[in-house]
Motif scaffolding. Structure first.
Motif, mmCIF file in Angstrom:
data_model
loop_
_atom_site.group_PDB
_atom_site.id
_atom_site.type_symbol
_atom_site.label_atom_id
_atom_site.label_comp_id
_atom_site.label_asym_id
_atom_site.label_seq_id
_atom_site.Cartn_x
_atom_site.Cartn_y
_atom_site.Cartn_z
ATOM 1 N N PRO A 1 0.822 -1.220 0.000
ATOM 2 C CA PRO A 1 0.000 0.000 0.000
ATOM 3 C C PRO A 1 0.855 1.269 0.000
ATOM 4 O O PRO A 1 1.978 1.272 0.503
ATOM 5 C CB PRO A 1 -0.791 -0.121 1.302
ATOM 6 N N VAL A 2 0.295 2.328 -0.561
ATOM 7 C CA VAL A 2 1.004 3.607 -0.643
ATOM 8 C C VAL A 2 0.848 4.348 0.679
ATOM 9 O O VAL A 2 -0.272 4.608 1.129
ATOM 10 C CB VAL A 2 0.469 4.460 -1.807
ATOM 11 N N THR A 3 1.948 4.677 1.316
ATOM 12 C CA THR A 3 1.969 5.382 2.593
ATOM 13 C C THR A 3 2.602 6.763 2.407
ATOM 14 O O THR A 3 3.213 7.030 1.356
ATOM 15 C CB THR A 3 2.758 4.574 3.638
ATOM 16 N N PRO A 4 2.476 7.665 3.368
ATOM 17 C CA PRO A 4 3.173 8.959 3.257
ATOM 18 C C PRO A 4 4.672 8.824 3.090
ATOM 19 O O PRO A 4 5.317 9.738 2.560
ATOM 20 C CB PRO A 4 2.814 9.653 4.577
ATOM 21 N N LEU A 5 5.240 7.707 3.517
ATOM 22 C CA LEU A 5 6.676 7.499 3.329
ATOM 23 C C LEU A 5 7.024 7.323 1.853
ATOM 24 O O LEU A 5 8.125 7.680 1.426
ATOM 25 C CB LEU A 5 7.123 6.278 4.127
ATOM 26 N N HIS A 6 6.088 6.786 1.066
ATOM 27 C CA HIS A 6 6.323 6.635 -0.367
ATOM 28 C C HIS A 6 6.347 7.982 -1.078
ATOM 29 O O HIS A 6 7.002 8.124 -2.118
ATOM 30 C CB HIS A 6 5.239 5.756 -0.990
ATOM 31 N N THR A 7 5.606 8.953 -0.572
ATOM 32 C CA THR A 7 5.483 10.238 -1.254
ATOM 33 C C THR A 7 6.565 11.242 -0.874
ATOM 34 O O THR A 7 6.582 12.336 -1.429
ATOM 35 C CB THR A 7 4.107 10.846 -0.940
ATOM 36 N N LEU A 8 7.443 10.903 0.067
ATOM 37 C CA LEU A 8 8.509 11.830 0.431
ATOM 38 C C LEU A 8 9.506 11.975 -0.717
ATOM 39 O O LEU A 8 9.693 11.067 -1.527
ATOM 40 C CB LEU A 8 9.235 11.340 1.683
ATOM 41 N N ASP A 9 10.153 13.135 -0.759
ATOM 42 C CA ASP A 9 11.163 13.378 -1.775
ATOM 43 C C ASP A 9 12.357 12.452 -1.542
ATOM 44 O O ASP A 9 12.810 12.283 -0.400
ATOM 45 C CB ASP A 9 11.607 14.839 -1.728
ATOM 46 N N PRO A 10 12.891 11.823 -2.589
ATOM 47 C CA PRO A 10 14.017 10.892 -2.386
ATOM 48 C C PRO A 10 15.261 11.563 -1.838
ATOM 49 O O PRO A 10 16.079 10.912 -1.176
ATOM 50 C CB PRO A 10 14.247 10.307 -3.786
ATOM 51 N N ILE B 1 19.717 9.445 -19.986
ATOM 52 C CA ILE B 1 18.912 8.578 -19.128
ATOM 53 C C ILE B 1 17.632 9.315 -18.747
ATOM 54 O O ILE B 1 17.680 10.408 -18.170
ATOM 55 C CB ILE B 1 19.686 8.166 -17.865
ATOM 56 N N TYR B 2 16.508 8.729 -19.083
ATOM 57 C CA TYR B 2 15.209 9.292 -18.740
ATOM 58 C C TYR B 2 14.698 8.612 -17.466
ATOM 59 O O TYR B 2 14.476 7.400 -17.447
ATOM 60 C CB TYR B 2 14.219 9.097 -19.882
ATOM 61 N N PHE B 3 14.531 9.396 -16.421
ATOM 62 C CA PHE B 3 14.095 8.848 -15.135
ATOM 63 C C PHE B 3 12.585 8.818 -14.974
ATOM 64 O O PHE B 3 12.062 8.136 -14.104
ATOM 65 C CB PHE B 3 14.708 9.658 -13.988
ATOM 66 N N LEU B 4 11.865 9.588 -15.784
ATOM 67 C CA LEU B 4 10.397 9.613 -15.763
ATOM 68 C C LEU B 4 9.854 9.969 -14.372
ATOM 69 O O LEU B 4 8.819 9.458 -13.931
ATOM 70 C CB LEU B 4 9.827 8.262 -16.208
ATOM 71 N N THR B 5 10.549 10.809 -13.650
ATOM 72 C CA THR B 5 10.102 11.282 -12.337
ATOM 73 C C THR B 5 10.664 12.666 -12.095
ATOM 74 O O THR B 5 11.646 13.079 -12.734
ATOM 75 C CB THR B 5 10.556 10.323 -11.223
ATOM 76 N N LYS B 6 10.036 13.407 -11.193
ATOM 77 C CA LYS B 6 10.446 14.773 -10.894
ATOM 78 C C LYS B 6 10.670 14.921 -9.397
ATOM 79 O O LYS B 6 10.031 14.236 -8.576
ATOM 80 C CB LYS B 6 9.386 15.772 -11.360
ATOM 81 N N LEU B 7 11.568 15.822 -9.053
ATOM 82 C CA LEU B 7 11.875 16.111 -7.660
ATOM 83 C C LEU B 7 11.130 17.362 -7.227
ATOM 84 O O LEU B 7 11.177 18.394 -7.921
ATOM 85 C CB LEU B 7 13.380 16.295 -7.466
ATOM 86 N N SER B 8 10.441 17.284 -6.098
ATOM 87 C CA SER B 8 9.687 18.435 -5.594
ATOM 88 C C SER B 8 9.595 18.324 -4.077
ATOM 89 O O SER B 8 9.380 17.226 -3.532
ATOM 90 C CB SER B 8 8.281 18.502 -6.207
ATOM 91 N N ILE B 9 9.764 19.456 -3.408
ATOM 92 C CA ILE B 9 9.681 19.530 -1.949
ATOM 93 C C ILE B 9 8.271 19.930 -1.556
ATOM 94 O O ILE B 9 7.767 20.980 -1.992
ATOM 95 C CB ILE B 9 10.706 20.532 -1.385
ATOM 96 N N LYS B 10 7.626 19.107 -0.734
ATOM 97 C CA LYS B 10 6.261 19.358 -0.285
ATOM 98 C C LYS B 10 6.263 19.638 1.215
ATOM 99 O O LYS B 10 7.320 19.664 1.851
ATOM 100 C CB LYS B 10 5.375 18.153 -0.611
ATOM 101 N N ALA B 11 5.061 19.832 1.760
ATOM 102 C CA ALA B 11 4.942 20.143 3.190
ATOM 103 C C ALA B 11 5.428 18.974 4.049
ATOM 104 O O ALA B 11 6.090 19.171 5.074
ATOM 105 C CB ALA B 11 3.491 20.479 3.526
ATOM 106 N N SER B 12 5.120 17.753 3.631
ATOM 107 C CA SER B 12 5.583 16.593 4.396
ATOM 108 C C SER B 12 7.108 16.481 4.380
ATOM 109 O O SER B 12 7.713 16.020 5.348
ATOM 110 C CB SER B 12 4.963 15.318 3.822
ATOM 111 N N ASP B 13 7.735 16.928 3.288
ATOM 112 C CA ASP B 13 9.199 16.909 3.230
ATOM 113 C C ASP B 13 9.811 17.887 4.227
ATOM 114 O O ASP B 13 10.835 17.585 4.853
ATOM 115 C CB ASP B 13 9.674 17.244 1.820
ATOM 116 N N TRP B 14 9.180 19.052 4.383
ATOM 117 C CA TRP B 14 9.682 20.021 5.368
ATOM 118 C C TRP B 14 9.538 19.477 6.787
ATOM 119 O O TRP B 14 10.392 19.723 7.646
ATOM 120 C CB TRP B 14 8.952 21.351 5.235
#
Length: 383
Positions: free
Chosen positions: A100-109, A349-362
């Motif tokens: 299952p998708v958890t908030p830990l999955h949505t954090l910025d790598p 190399i195409y990673f097909l993903t983007k990096l973004s800082i959200k409120a949960s990342d802060w």
């Protein structure tokens, strides 16, 4: 025994009315009571019957468990090892778990890698209380971010490994006393009075087990090593289970991109990392397939000698590495067929993903800063 008008007593399999005498040797087993009559014996017999059923069910479960353990002990060592390998490799280890998708999955790598770096470096220099706190945080994050069967398997293995390291290091660090005399002469030979024993009850040797001894130095070193091993391995496992290989490669590329200006092979390192992460799943799948194939063929391990059993395992190891090299060769041929010639400047190399800082990342960054401050404070203030 209560008898009303028209009440019939059932004693065993015989029936007696009010007028017929009841033999004194009869024992009341079941009493049929009509409305208006109260009999406490029925309730007592029913409760005793339920207790007997519960006791019998508990004893049956205990007997089944003992029989299963006895059957496992009767299995040959080779079969038990292969079954353990097949069961261990079936669980997703160091692989991405999409559901299952958890908030830990949505954090910025990038935030995850910062936490991973801190958890690798902090336990080696922080106080034991901070180490235990980090372990507690990791356990909570693992239970919260992974499915039940995955975190139960991972935490069980990490607990067994940490306990094994603790026992071995605690007894082996300063366990065997030195057989060589110290070069310092005793105080009596120098005319000095013998020093009194410590008044506070300090003891360097905590416990003796035959030739081994448990000392304060051994316990401290064992606690540090077991905490560090648990933290490093479990944090890396959680990071790999909640982050795709593409996200990890992109975050690492963002972190080491400035080194490209001084000639560092950034693109080669990122491609190697991406291929390595993709190859981990193939390794575990191949190990599981080989172990399950050998178990399914039903080898008579009892008829094999020790050297023959070792020969079977060496053959399996050779087959495993041969299959892995075949997979690597197929991957390289597929890359060459698609036009890859080893020059990263001519490929992208195409990673097909983007990096973004959200409120949960802060929030995660704030928690990391708090952990760093607590670690520094414990290093300065705590003994």
């Amino acid at each position: 025994m209560i008898i009303n008008n028209g009440v019939v007593l059932c004693v065993g399999s015989q029936h007696f009315s009010k007028s017929s005498p009841i033999p004194p040797q009869c024992v009341c087993l079941h009493v049929v009571v009509f409305p208006g009559c109260v009999c406490a014996a029925a309730a007592f017999s029913e409760s005793s019957h339920n207790e007997e059923v519960k006791e019998s069910s508990g004893s049956d479960k205990l007997r089944d468990w003992l029989q299963q353990n006895a059957q496992k002990r009767r299995q040959p060592v080779g079969e038990r090892v292969l079954r353990m390998v097949a069961a261990a490799s079936a669980a997703p280890v160091a692989q991405y778990i999409a559901s299952p998708v958890t908030p830990l999955h949505t954090l910025d790598p990038r935030v995850k890698q910062a936490w991973l770096l801190a958890l690798v470096l902090l336990p080696s220099r922080s106080h034991i209380s901070i180490r235990m706190g980090v372990i507690a945080i990791l356990v909570v994050i693992t239970i919260w971010g992974l499915p039940h069967h995955v975190w139960q398997d991972q935490l069980g293995r990490m607990a067994i490994l940490s306990a094994f390291l603790f026992v071995m290091l605690a007894l082996g660090t300063d366990g065997v006393p030195s057989l060589v005399q110290t070069r310092t002469p005793p105080p009596l030979t120098q005319g000095l009075p013998k020093l009194p024993a410590a008044l506070g009850g300090y003891k360097y040797v905590l416990m003796k087990l035959g030739p081994l001894q448990l000392t304060r130095k051994g316990v401290a070193l064992a606690a540090s090593a077991s905490c560090l091993s648990f933290t490093v391995l479990q944090s890396a496992s959680v990071c790999l289970a909640t982050t795709t290989p593409e996200q990890l490669a992109l975050a690492l590329r963002w972190g080491i991109a400035p080194f490209a200006h001084i000639g560092a092979p950034v693109d080669e390192l990122i491609l190697t990392l991406l291929l390595s992460l993709r190859f981990i799943g193939l390794v575990f799948d191949e190990v599981r397939n080989i172990a399950m194939g050998v178990v399914a063929r039903g080898i008579e391990w009892k008829s094999l000698r020790l050297t023959e059993t070792a020969d079977v395992f060496f053959t399996l190891f050779g087959r495993l590495f041969k299959n892995l090299f075949n997979h690597a060769d197929q991957i390289s041929q597929a890359m060459v067929a698609r036009g890859y010639k080893g020059d990263p400047a001519k490929h992208h190399i195409y990673f097909l993903t983007k990096l973004s800082i959200k409120a949960s990342d802060w929030v995660a960054i704030g928690g990391l800063l708090v952990l760093l401050l607590l670690s520094i404070w414990s290093e300065i203030m705590l003994p």
